[in-house]
Design a protein around this motif. Structure first.
Motif, mmCIF file in Angstrom:
data_model
loop_
_atom_site.group_PDB
_atom_site.id
_atom_site.type_symbol
_atom_site.label_atom_id
_atom_site.label_comp_id
_atom_site.label_asym_id
_atom_site.label_seq_id
_atom_site.Cartn_x
_atom_site.Cartn_y
_atom_site.Cartn_z
ATOM 1 N N TYR A 1 16.401 -2.123 14.038
ATOM 2 C CA TYR A 1 15.788 -3.450 13.969
ATOM 3 C C TYR A 1 16.436 -4.369 15.010
ATOM 4 O O TYR A 1 15.745 -5.084 15.736
ATOM 5 N N LEU B 1 12.372 2.922 8.153
ATOM 6 C CA LEU B 1 11.425 2.071 8.874
ATOM 7 C C LEU B 1 9.994 2.373 8.431
ATOM 8 O O LEU B 1 9.155 2.782 9.215
ATOM 9 N N ARG C 1 18.326 1.673 9.902
ATOM 10 C CA ARG C 1 17.309 0.623 9.817
ATOM 11 C C ARG C 1 17.825 -0.649 10.478
ATOM 12 O O ARG C 1 17.137 -1.265 11.285
ATOM 13 N N VAL D 1 9.557 -4.420 13.113
ATOM 14 C CA VAL D 1 9.742 -3.101 12.502
ATOM 15 C C VAL D 1 8.821 -2.078 13.163
ATOM 16 O O VAL D 1 9.229 -0.943 13.430
#
Length: 127
Positions: A49, A19, A45, A81
């Motif tokens: 997200y 990230l 990730r 993000v």
């Protein structure tokens, strides 16, 4: 599973989770940002997200943070993000600083009868 004590700061955990953005250092210009880094754990990730996308809808703190970032001119993806990083930062400090308190509160939540009724039929937890 990765031990939280392997990370000395939340930014290192964010880098591990993927990230962060890569910097495009070119001569004197060091403020040029490239896209989101593909280094790091692609599963973390993705899950952070997705979690932050839902948290933006339901959590008032992350919703206001997302709106603030959008007002600053960030794109939707960048704001999500950044919200995911904020969510990861919160989890990091809960686990790092208040892990015992967090664990005890989690155990108290599991012992509530209403919580047990919800998950008893799905056999997620075994007691």
């Amino acid at each position: 599973m990765v031990n939280i004590n392997n990370f000395s700061s939340d930014s290192k955990l964010s880098s591990y989770a993927g990230l962060r953005w890569d910097l495009n250092d070119s001569g004197k210009n060091t403020n040029n940002h490239k896209g989101l880094s593909k280094k790091g754990n692609k599963y973390l990730r993705y899950y952070f997200y997705q979690a932050s996308s839902l948290a933006i809808i339901h959590d008032p703190v992350l919703k206001s943070y997302y709106k603030m970032k959008r007002a600053q001119g960030k794109s939707h993806k960048a704001a999500v993000v950044l919200s995911a990083r904020k969510l990861l930062r919160s989890i990091f400090f809960m686990l790092k600083k208040m892990s015992l308190i967090f664990f005890l509160n989690y155990l108290n939540l599991l012992r509530r009868p209403s919580f047990l009724k919800i998950f008893h039929s799905s056999n997620i937890f075994t007691f």
